[in-house]
Design a protein around this motif. Structure first.
Motif, mmCIF file in Angstrom:
data_model
loop_
_atom_site.group_PDB
_atom_site.id
_atom_site.type_symbol
_atom_site.label_atom_id
_atom_site.label_comp_id
_atom_site.label_asym_id
_atom_site.label_seq_id
_atom_site.Cartn_x
_atom_site.Cartn_y
_atom_site.Cartn_z
ATOM 1 N N PRO A 1 0.815 -1.222 0.000
ATOM 2 C CA PRO A 1 0.000 0.000 0.000
ATOM 3 C C PRO A 1 0.850 1.274 0.000
ATOM 4 C CG PRO A 1 -0.837 -1.572 1.619
ATOM 5 C CD PRO A 1 0.484 -2.104 1.149
ATOM 6 N N GLU A 2 2.112 1.162 0.441
ATOM 7 C CA GLU A 2 2.974 2.336 0.492
ATOM 8 C C GLU A 2 3.548 2.707 -0.878
ATOM 9 O OE1 GLU A 2 3.193 -0.206 2.546
ATOM 10 O OE2 GLU A 2 2.442 0.708 4.385
ATOM 11 N N GLY A 3 3.300 1.892 -1.906
ATOM 12 C CA GLY A 3 3.749 2.244 -3.247
ATOM 13 C C GLY A 3 5.096 1.671 -3.633
ATOM 14 N N ASP A 4 5.579 0.654 -2.910
ATOM 15 C CA ASP A 4 6.818 -0.008 -3.301
ATOM 16 C C ASP A 4 6.562 -1.512 -3.381
ATOM 17 O OD1 ASP A 4 6.536 -0.669 -0.675
ATOM 18 O OD2 ASP A 4 8.445 0.168 0.007
ATOM 19 N N LEU A 5 7.630 -2.303 -3.405
ATOM 20 C CA LEU A 5 7.505 -3.754 -3.448
ATOM 21 C C LEU A 5 8.122 -4.352 -2.186
ATOM 22 C CD1 LEU A 5 8.585 -4.412 -7.142
ATOM 23 C CD2 LEU A 5 6.319 -4.815 -6.229
ATOM 24 N N ARG A 6 7.549 -5.453 -1.728
ATOM 25 C CA ARG A 6 8.091 -6.160 -0.569
ATOM 26 C C ARG A 6 8.332 -7.610 -0.952
ATOM 27 N NH1 ARG A 6 6.559 -9.336 3.863
ATOM 28 N NH2 ARG A 6 7.573 -8.764 5.843
ATOM 29 N N ILE A 7 9.535 -8.117 -0.662
ATOM 30 C CA ILE A 7 9.843 -9.521 -0.928
ATOM 31 C C ILE A 7 9.095 -10.382 0.080
ATOM 32 C CG2 ILE A 7 11.664 -11.263 -0.982
ATOM 33 C CD1 ILE A 7 13.575 -9.186 -1.988
ATOM 34 N N GLU A 8 8.215 -11.237 -0.434
ATOM 35 C CA GLU A 8 7.360 -12.056 0.422
ATOM 36 C C GLU A 8 7.848 -13.501 0.533
ATOM 37 O OE1 GLU A 8 5.090 -10.763 2.133
ATOM 38 O OE2 GLU A 8 4.693 -8.849 1.149
ATOM 39 N N ALA A 9 8.696 -13.949 -0.406
ATOM 40 C CA ALA A 9 9.210 -15.318 -0.358
ATOM 41 C C ALA A 9 10.497 -15.382 -1.165
ATOM 42 C CB ALA A 9 8.183 -16.307 -0.913
ATOM 43 N N ALA A 10 11.393 -16.300 -0.777
ATOM 44 C CA ALA A 10 12.664 -16.470 -1.487
ATOM 45 C C ALA A 10 13.141 -17.897 -1.308
ATOM 46 C CB ALA A 10 13.710 -15.480 -0.969
ATOM 47 N N ALA A 11 13.955 -18.372 -2.285
ATOM 48 C CA ALA A 11 14.474 -19.735 -2.219
ATOM 49 C C ALA A 11 15.866 -19.789 -2.833
ATOM 50 C CB ALA A 11 13.551 -20.709 -2.948
ATOM 51 N N ASN A 12 16.824 -20.370 -2.108
ATOM 52 C CA ASN A 12 18.148 -20.715 -2.627
ATOM 53 C C ASN A 12 18.765 -21.752 -1.700
ATOM 54 O OD1 ASN A 12 18.984 -19.293 -0.371
ATOM 55 N ND2 ASN A 12 20.436 -18.000 -1.468
ATOM 56 N N ASP A 13 20.041 -22.092 -1.934
ATOM 57 C CA ASP A 13 20.681 -23.116 -1.119
ATOM 58 C C ASP A 13 21.018 -22.623 0.283
ATOM 59 O OD1 ASP A 13 20.560 -25.108 -2.991
ATOM 60 O OD2 ASP A 13 22.478 -24.581 -3.916
ATOM 61 N N GLU A 14 21.141 -21.302 0.421
ATOM 62 C CA GLU A 14 21.507 -20.734 1.705
ATOM 63 C C GLU A 14 20.245 -20.269 2.446
ATOM 64 O OE1 GLU A 14 24.554 -21.045 2.647
ATOM 65 O OE2 GLU A 14 25.243 -21.781 0.709
ATOM 66 N N ASP A 15 20.398 -19.272 3.305
ATOM 67 C CA ASP A 15 19.271 -18.775 4.098
ATOM 68 C C ASP A 15 18.567 -17.659 3.351
ATOM 69 O OD1 ASP A 15 17.452 -18.253 6.023
ATOM 70 O OD2 ASP A 15 18.851 -17.382 7.467
ATOM 71 N N ALA A 16 17.773 -18.030 2.333
ATOM 72 C CA ALA A 16 17.084 -17.017 1.540
ATOM 73 C C ALA A 16 15.995 -16.312 2.333
ATOM 74 C CB ALA A 16 16.482 -17.656 0.284
ATOM 75 N N GLY A 17 15.551 -16.916 3.443
ATOM 76 C CA GLY A 17 14.507 -16.287 4.238
ATOM 77 C C GLY A 17 14.891 -14.919 4.761
ATOM 78 N N ARG A 18 16.190 -14.621 4.805
ATOM 79 C CA ARG A 18 16.622 -13.309 5.263
ATOM 80 C C ARG A 18 16.190 -12.193 4.314
ATOM 81 N NH1 ARG A 18 22.910 -14.658 6.988
ATOM 82 N NH2 ARG A 18 22.441 -16.178 8.628
ATOM 83 N N LEU A 19 15.885 -12.548 3.083
ATOM 84 C CA LEU A 19 15.443 -11.531 2.120
ATOM 85 C C LEU A 19 13.998 -11.117 2.352
ATOM 86 C CD1 LEU A 19 16.952 -12.823 -1.261
ATOM 87 C CD2 LEU A 19 17.926 -11.196 0.347
ATOM 88 N N VAL A 20 13.207 -11.989 2.980
ATOM 89 C CA VAL A 20 11.790 -11.699 3.173
ATOM 90 C C VAL A 20 11.635 -10.449 4.034
ATOM 91 C CG1 VAL A 20 9.632 -12.550 4.150
ATOM 92 C CG2 VAL A 20 11.149 -14.112 2.923
ATOM 93 N N GLY A 21 10.807 -9.540 3.549
ATOM 94 C CA GLY A 21 10.601 -8.266 4.238
ATOM 95 C C GLY A 21 11.368 -7.121 3.628
ATOM 96 N N SER A 22 12.354 -7.425 2.764
ATOM 97 C CA SER A 22 13.121 -6.355 2.119
ATOM 98 C C SER A 22 12.227 -5.577 1.158
ATOM 99 C CB SER A 22 14.313 -6.938 1.359
ATOM 100 O OG SER A 22 15.187 -7.632 2.227
ATOM 101 N N ARG A 23 12.475 -4.270 1.061
ATOM 102 C CA ARG A 23 11.659 -3.404 0.220
ATOM 103 C C ARG A 23 12.427 -3.031 -1.052
ATOM 104 N NH1 ARG A 23 6.905 -1.230 2.434
ATOM 105 N NH2 ARG A 23 6.363 -2.500 4.248
ATOM 106 N N LEU A 24 11.695 -2.915 -2.162
ATOM 107 C CA LEU A 24 12.268 -2.541 -3.451
ATOM 108 C C LEU A 24 11.483 -1.372 -4.029
ATOM 109 C CD1 LEU A 24 12.629 -6.120 -5.007
ATOM 110 C CD2 LEU A 24 14.418 -4.784 -3.903
ATOM 111 N N SER A 25 12.191 -0.391 -4.530
ATOM 112 C CA SER A 25 11.541 0.769 -5.137
ATOM 113 C C SER A 25 10.986 0.409 -6.508
ATOM 114 C CB SER A 25 12.550 1.916 -5.268
ATOM 115 O OG SER A 25 12.047 2.935 -6.109
#
Length: 538
Positions: A223-247
């Motif tokens: 709703p704030e007008g940007d993007l939010r990473i809601e899910a991620a997958a890789n061999d490492e700890d991709a969950g750390r990306l969840v919550g990151s914001r993208l313009s």
């Protein structure tokens, strides 16, 4: 008769080689048989096939025959397309040499390489385009390669071109069949998962597996007008990306969302839309290399883009040794995204519908409580007041006034509290007169109770749908409650107006403010406000 018999044997061998090539459906096996057939039909001690890379300037694959593993290890890296081999790449015509070493275009042999003098090179053409070249060296007996050798190998190369195309088509069809079967399995899995966070994680994980990527993440608009990473997958700890914001404006993911079309990037470093600072930050979070290639595929359904799947870095090279995503990868990712978008949209609609039912049930319960408090509890308290009049007549004058005055004050205060609670649960003015009068009364009551100055301005005519009026009233109510609890303000303004085809409510105060990033942690009720607005597509 000797030469005639030799020619017959060659023709018989050419026919047999053609049959073997066209019956083989494995591309690797076709290439190996092609080299072996060329060496056998020409009497060459050494033979090789070089596959031209996408740039058309070098070799990306080299298949030798006649050199054992020990010699190959001594030679080291295979040739890349310099010297005489490069001549055939640049000029796709047959080339015969009596002595390789005497040709000025030769660059010599690396240490450990066997001596080769006589040479025959023939291009393999596929629909007018050079796919690769056949290289033959050291004809047995020390003789030079003849015109007949050249003709035989040219015919073999023409047959090989058709065989290579057939093998490619077969491998492509087989790969697509496997992908479609997997797509059906994924589709069934997606259809059975309606909880949005788990569904997005499933999509990211399966997409990564099917495309063979190192990292996949899914970003949805906020709703704030940007993007939010809601899910991620890789061999490492991709969950750390969840919550990151993208313009939306300064990232490739955001631009793809706005353009609503999939894009493939062979070099992220050279793409001006890629935010390299974010790429390095993501790499640091997941303890992985900075992404170098990518595919960005929008999640689109019913003419609306609801998110983007970002896919980075192939894990394994394709059959030509390329680590970049191919056209087939892109088509498959788009097909997968189309199926995933339907599942995500369904999950979001189910989630909104469930929340809408909860809110509607809350409103119905509030109406019932408000009616009960007004009709039953209010009437009971009124009866108490009437009964006190009777008591007044039976008590002595001296004790009556003090006791009954106290009881009357308690009853009046209780009645006022009940009426206030009824208004808070479900203001009667909202049902009878609409949003503007209800907020006006809310503002007046707020000012009277708190002593804060409240300015209310409405630029709205007519009634709105009931659920919209209820949601906007609750949002204003929650906003005023926040001001009393947290703002330390002296002045409040409320603006209710139309904007384009929607309605806007602006609540402002002159208090101390707050940090939006910490708002949800401080219990300011913003999550509830967002949920109410989300139900109305606000």
């Amino acid at each position: 008769m000797g030469p005639v018999i030799g020619q017959q044997e060659r023709l018989r061998g050419l026919v047999e080689a053609g049959i073997a090539l066209t019956s083989e459906l494995s591309l690797d096996a076709v290439l190996r048989k092609l080299v072996e057939a060329a060496a056998s039909l020409t009497g060459a001690r050494y033979a090789a096939l070089g596959v031209i890379d996408r740039s058309g300037k070098g070799l990306e694959r080299f298949i030798p025959v006649g050199v054992d593993d020990q010699v190959a290890a001594e030679i080291g890296d295979p040739p890349s397309g310099r010297g005489i081999l490069g001549v055939l790449i640049r000029d796709a015509r047959p080339l015969r040499l009596r002595d390789l070493c005497e040709d000025p275009r030769s660059v010599g042999f690396p240490p450990g390489h066997p001596v080769m003098r006589t040479f025959l090179g023939v291009p393999i053409l596929l629909r007018g385009v050079a796919y690769g070249n056949l290289y033959l060296a050291e004809k047995l007996g020390g003789n030079e390669f003849s015109e007949e050798d050249e003709e035989i190998v040219t015919l073999l190369a023409a047959q090989a071109g058709v065989a290579i195309e057939n093998a490619r088509l077969y491998e492509s069809a087989t790969r697509w069949l496997r992908q479609l079967e997997t797509m059906m399995e994924v589709g069934n899995a997606l259809a059975g998962e309606l909880e949005l966070p788990r569904l997005l994680k499933l999509i990211a994980t399966r997409c990564r597996e099917l495309v063979g990527a190192r990292l996949v993440f899914i970003a949805l608009p906020t709703p704030e007008g940007d993007l939010r990473i809601e899910a991620a997958a890789n061999d490492e700890d991709a969950g750390r990306l969840v919550g990151s914001r993208l313009s939306l404006e300064s990232t490739k993911t955001g631009r793809v969302l706005e353009r609503r079309r999939a894009e493939r990037v062979d070099s992220l470093l050279d793409d001006p839309e890629v935010d390299h600072a974010i790429a390095r930050h993501f790499a640091a979070l997941t303890c992985t290399p900075v992404p170098s290639t990518g595919m960005f595929v929008p999640l689109a359904v019913r003419g609306k883009t609801i998110g983007v799947i970002a896919i980075h870095d192939k894990v394994s090279p394709d059959r030509e040794g390329d680590l970049r995503f191919s056209d087939d990868d892109m088509r498959f990712a788009e097909t997968f995204a189309a199926r995933a978008a339907v599942a995500v949209d369904l999950s979001q609609r189910v989630e909104r519908d469930a929340l809408r039912r909860v809110v509607a049930a809350q409103e119905l319960e509030r109406k019932r409580l408000a009616r009960e408090l007004h009709d039953e509890t209010g009437q009971a308290l009124t009866s108490i007041l009437l009964g006190l009049r009777t008591v007044e007549e039976t008590l002595s004058e001296e004790n009556r006034r003090e006791a009954l005055a106290s009881l009357r004050e308690i009853a009046v205060a209780t009645l006022q509290d009940v009426r206030r609670l009824a208004v808070e649960l479900r203001p009667k003015a909202l049902d009878d007169f609409g949003l503007v009068p209800a907020i006006q009364r809310l503002a007046e009551g707020f000012q009277e109770q708190t002593g804060l100055q409240v300015d209310f301005e409405a630029r709205l005519e007519g009634r709105l749908p009931s659920e919209i009026e209820s949601s906007l009233y609750r949002i204003v109510q929650e906003g005023l409650t926040n001001i009393v609890k947290h703002a330390r303000a002296r002045h409040v303004s409320i603006l209710l107006t139309r904007k384009d085809s929607g309605v806007v409510v602006v609540i402002e105060d002159d208090g101390r403010g707050f940090t939006p990033e910490r708002a949800t942690d401080e219990g300011l009720g913003l999550i509830g406000m967002r949920e109410r607005l989300a139900l109305l597509d606000g």
